[in-house]
Design a protein around this motif. Structure first.
Motif, PDB file in Angstrom:
ATOM      1  N   ALA A  88       0.818  -1.210   0.000  1.00 21.39           N
ATOM      2  CA  ALA A  88       0.000   0.000   0.000  1.00 21.39           C
ATOM      3  C   ALA A  88       0.854   1.263   0.000  1.00 21.39           C
ATOM      4  N   GLY A  89       2.099   1.167   0.481  1.00 23.84           N
ATOM      5  CA  GLY A  89       2.988   2.321   0.512  1.00 23.84           C
ATOM      6  C   GLY A  89       3.877   2.452  -0.701  1.00 23.84           C
ATOM      7  N   GLY A  90       3.781   1.501  -1.626  1.00 18.34           N
ATOM      8  CA  GLY A  90       4.575   1.576  -2.846  1.00 18.34           C
ATOM      9  C   GLY A  90       5.888   0.822  -2.799  1.00 18.34           C
ATOM     10  N   GLY A  91       6.146   0.086  -1.722  1.00 14.42           N
ATOM     11  CA  GLY A  91       7.367  -0.712  -1.612  1.00 14.42           C
ATOM     12  C   GLY A  91       7.098  -2.173  -1.915  1.00 14.42           C
ATOM     13  N   PRO A  92       8.136  -2.954  -2.229  1.00 14.23           N
ATOM     14  CA  PRO A  92       7.951  -4.382  -2.530  1.00 14.23           C
ATOM     15  C   PRO A  92       7.387  -5.141  -1.329  1.00 14.23           C
ATOM     16  N   VAL A  93       6.481  -6.069  -1.588  1.00 10.09           N
ATOM     17  CA  VAL A  93       5.944  -6.940  -0.540  1.00 10.09           C
ATOM     18  C   VAL A  93       6.987  -8.013  -0.257  1.00 10.09           C
ATOM     19  N   THR A  94       7.506  -8.020   0.960  1.00  7.69           N
ATOM     20  CA  THR A  94       8.581  -8.938   1.325  1.00  7.69           C
ATOM     21  C   THR A  94       8.172  -9.769   2.541  1.00  7.69           C
ATOM     22  N   LEU A  95       8.391 -11.080   2.458  1.00 11.41           N
ATOM     23  CA  LEU A  95       8.049 -11.993   3.549  1.00 11.41           C
ATOM     24  C   LEU A  95       9.312 -12.445   4.264  1.00 11.41           C
ATOM     25  N   PRO A  96       9.235 -12.674   5.573  1.00 11.07           N
ATOM     26  CA  PRO A  96      10.400 -13.183   6.322  1.00 11.07           C
ATOM     27  C   PRO A  96      10.832 -14.557   5.804  1.00 11.07           C
ATOM     28  N   ASP A  97      12.120 -14.864   5.969  1.00  6.56           N
ATOM     29  CA  ASP A  97      12.657 -16.130   5.465  1.00  6.56           C
ATOM     30  C   ASP A  97      11.979 -17.347   6.087  1.00  6.56           C
ATOM     31  N   ASP A  98      11.578 -17.241   7.352  1.00 13.58           N
ATOM     32  CA  ASP A  98      11.041 -18.409   8.051  1.00 13.58           C
ATOM     33  C   ASP A  98       9.541 -18.615   7.803  1.00 13.58           C
ATOM     34  N   VAL A  99       8.934 -17.770   6.994  1.00 19.60           N
ATOM     35  CA  VAL A  99       7.494 -17.888   6.744  1.00 19.60           C
ATOM     36  C   VAL A  99       7.213 -18.675   5.474  1.00 19.60           C
ATOM     37  N   GLY A 100       7.932 -18.353   4.412  1.00 21.01           N
ATOM     38  CA  GLY A 100       7.710 -19.032   3.133  1.00 21.01           C
ATOM     39  C   GLY A 100       6.308 -18.773   2.611  1.00 21.01           C
ATOM     40  N   ILE A 107      -3.836 -14.251   3.960  1.00 16.52           N
ATOM     41  CA  ILE A 107      -4.111 -12.948   3.353  1.00 16.52           C
ATOM     42  C   ILE A 107      -5.591 -12.649   3.561  1.00 16.52           C
ATOM     43  N   THR A 108      -5.878 -11.582   4.284  1.00 10.27           N
ATOM     44  CA  THR A 108      -7.260 -11.227   4.588  1.00 10.27           C
ATOM     45  C   THR A 108      -7.936 -10.599   3.369  1.00 10.27           C
ATOM     46  N   THR A 109      -9.248 -10.432   3.460  1.00  6.46           N
ATOM     47  CA  THR A 109      -9.982  -9.816   2.351  1.00  6.46           C
ATOM     48  C   THR A 109      -9.565  -8.360   2.132  1.00  6.46           C
ATOM     49  N   THR A 153      -0.594 -11.939   7.073  1.00  7.13           N
ATOM     50  CA  THR A 153      -0.190 -12.311   8.422  1.00  7.13           C
ATOM     51  C   THR A 153       0.455 -13.691   8.414  1.00  7.13           C
ATOM     52  N   ASP A 154       1.234 -13.980   9.453  1.00  7.03           N
ATOM     53  CA  ASP A 154       1.773 -15.322   9.610  1.00  7.03           C
ATOM     54  C   ASP A 154       0.738 -16.173  10.354  1.00  7.03           C
ATOM     55  N   PRO A 155       0.988 -17.476  10.548  1.00  7.55           N
ATOM     56  CA  PRO A 155      -0.011 -18.341  11.206  1.00  7.55           C
ATOM     57  C   PRO A 155      -0.398 -17.888  12.611  1.00  7.55           C
ATOM     58  N   GLU A 156       0.498 -17.127  13.266  1.00  4.54           N
ATOM     59  CA  GLU A 156       0.195 -16.640  14.616  1.00  4.54           C
ATOM     60  C   GLU A 156      -0.574 -15.327  14.603  1.00  4.54           C
ATOM     61  N   GLY A 157      -0.781 -14.748  13.421  1.00  6.24           N
ATOM     62  CA  GLY A 157      -1.535 -13.505  13.331  1.00  6.24           C
ATOM     63  C   GLY A 157      -0.703 -12.247  13.264  1.00  6.24           C
ATOM     64  N   LEU A 159       2.491  -8.946   8.464  1.00  5.19           N
ATOM     65  CA  LEU A 159       3.732  -8.920   7.688  1.00  5.19           C
ATOM     66  C   LEU A 159       3.729  -7.835   6.611  1.00  5.19           C
ATOM     67  N   GLY A 160       2.561  -7.298   6.308  1.00 10.40           N
ATOM     68  CA  GLY A 160       2.451  -6.267   5.280  1.00 10.40           C
ATOM     69  C   GLY A 160       1.029  -6.188   4.741  1.00 10.40           C
ATOM     70  N   THR A 161       0.806  -5.220   3.885  1.00 15.96           N
ATOM     71  CA  THR A 161      -0.508  -5.035   3.267  1.00 15.96           C
ATOM     72  C   THR A 161      -0.348  -4.864   1.764  1.00 15.96           C
ATOM     73  N   ILE A 162      -1.033  -5.688   1.011  1.00 11.24           N
ATOM     74  CA  ILE A 162      -0.967  -5.617  -0.446  1.00 11.24           C
ATOM     75  C   ILE A 162      -1.705  -4.373  -0.933  1.00 11.24           C
ATOM     76  N   GLY A 163      -1.085  -3.641  -1.837  1.00  8.47           N
ATOM     77  CA  GLY A 163      -1.717  -2.446  -2.381  1.00  8.47           C
ATOM     78  C   GLY A 163      -2.790  -2.800  -3.401  1.00  8.47           C
ATOM     79  N   VAL A 164      -3.974  -2.238  -3.229  1.00  8.19           N
ATOM     80  CA  VAL A 164      -5.061  -2.365  -4.208  1.00  8.19           C
ATOM     81  C   VAL A 164      -5.513  -0.944  -4.514  1.00  8.19           C
ATOM     82  N   PHE A 165      -5.290  -0.503  -5.747  1.00  8.33           N
ATOM     83  CA  PHE A 165      -5.430   0.911  -6.058  1.00  8.33           C
ATOM     84  C   PHE A 165      -6.591   1.190  -7.016  1.00  8.33           C
ATOM     85  N   LYS A 166      -7.244   2.312  -6.771  1.00  8.89           N
ATOM     86  CA  LYS A 166      -8.299   2.798  -7.649  1.00  8.89           C
ATOM     87  C   LYS A 166      -7.676   3.743  -8.671  1.00  8.89           C
TER      88      LYS A 166
END
Length: 243
Positions: A123-135, A140-142, A147-151, A154-161
């Motif tokens: 959402a901020g214009g930077g690459p979506v990056t996941l931690p190495d231990d998450v894979g 991914i919420t609606t 989020t990771d399995p514990e909640g 990890l980031g928010t995917i940008g969806v733009f109008k």
């Protein structure tokens, strides 16, 4: 060339462009996130409006923005937009591209990328990056939150109008660029993102095939009319020469 020839030529030129676009749509009928492209044609009067003669003018193109079918894949890194909005990507030249294509892989640096290596932006214009231990073990919420399995977020995917989205420029493979005079895209307030799905092309193959046949027939008729007009002109000149 007579008026008949000029009118037929303008029609044949427009039909050739339409034929190319229809063929391009058919070639992308299986491309995820692809939006069918259509010609924008206009009828304009000739220099002497009193003659009642109109010509076909190519005014550009526009995108069919209808949604493609959502197909479940079972891959947690596949996502689809089930509402308005576009994902954003960093193009090879550093510019930003937009697409509804949602099939991703994780590279060695943990970035979510397309199969062609374009990074998905947050959402901020930077690459979506996941931690190495998450894979791939992410949720991914609606709303696009990852989020990771514990909640843990990890980031928010940008969806733009995007304003004037029907005028976006196709870059290939379901990727598009903003129109030159478009305002900066804004994050959709309430996006609908579906994890484990991809949006298919909105091309209706049967309809496009039927349209292609109709265009080919109309093009052949236009060329035939120009040929007949040319032959009539030659015959007239030959007869006048014998007078």
């Amino acid at each position: 060339m007579s008026n008949i020839g000029y009118v037929s030529l303008s029609q044949a030129t427009a039909l050739e462009r339409s034929m190319n676009m229809t063929a391009h749509n058919l070639a992308n009928a299986s491309t995820s996130g692809y939006k069918a492209i259509n010609p924008l044609l206009e009828s304009v009067e000739g220099a002497a409006a009193s003659d009642g003669i109109s010509y076909v003018v190519d005014k550009g193109t526009y995108l069919d923005l209808s949604s493609g079918p959502l197909t479940p894949t079972g891959n947690p890194l596949d996502i689809a937009v089930a509402s308005e909005g576009w994902f954003s990507f960093q193009l090879d030249g550093g510019e930003t591209g937009y697409s509804r294509h949602g099939q991703f892989v994780v590279d060695v640096d943990g970035q979510l990328k397309t199969s062609t290596g374009l990074p998905l932006l947050d959402a901020g214009g930077g690459p979506v990056t996941l931690p190495d231990d998450v894979g791939q073990d992410v949720v991914i919420t609606t709303g696009g939150t990852i989020t990771d399995p514990e909640g843990a977020v990890l980031g928010t995917i940008g969806v733009f109008k995007i304003e004037q989205e029907a005028r976006m420029t196709p870059l290939g493979r379901g990727m598009y660029q903003l129109p030159p005079d478009a305002a900066a895209p804004q994050q959709v307030e309430d996006p609908k993102v579906k994890q484990g799905f991809v949006e298919g092309s909105n091309v209706q193959a049967v309809l496009e095939m039927t349209r292609l046949i109709d265009i080919q027939r109309a093009y052949e008729n236009s060329v035939k009319l120009m040929t007949e007009d040319d032959s009539l002109t030659k015959t007239s000149i030959q007869r006048l020469g014998r007078v």
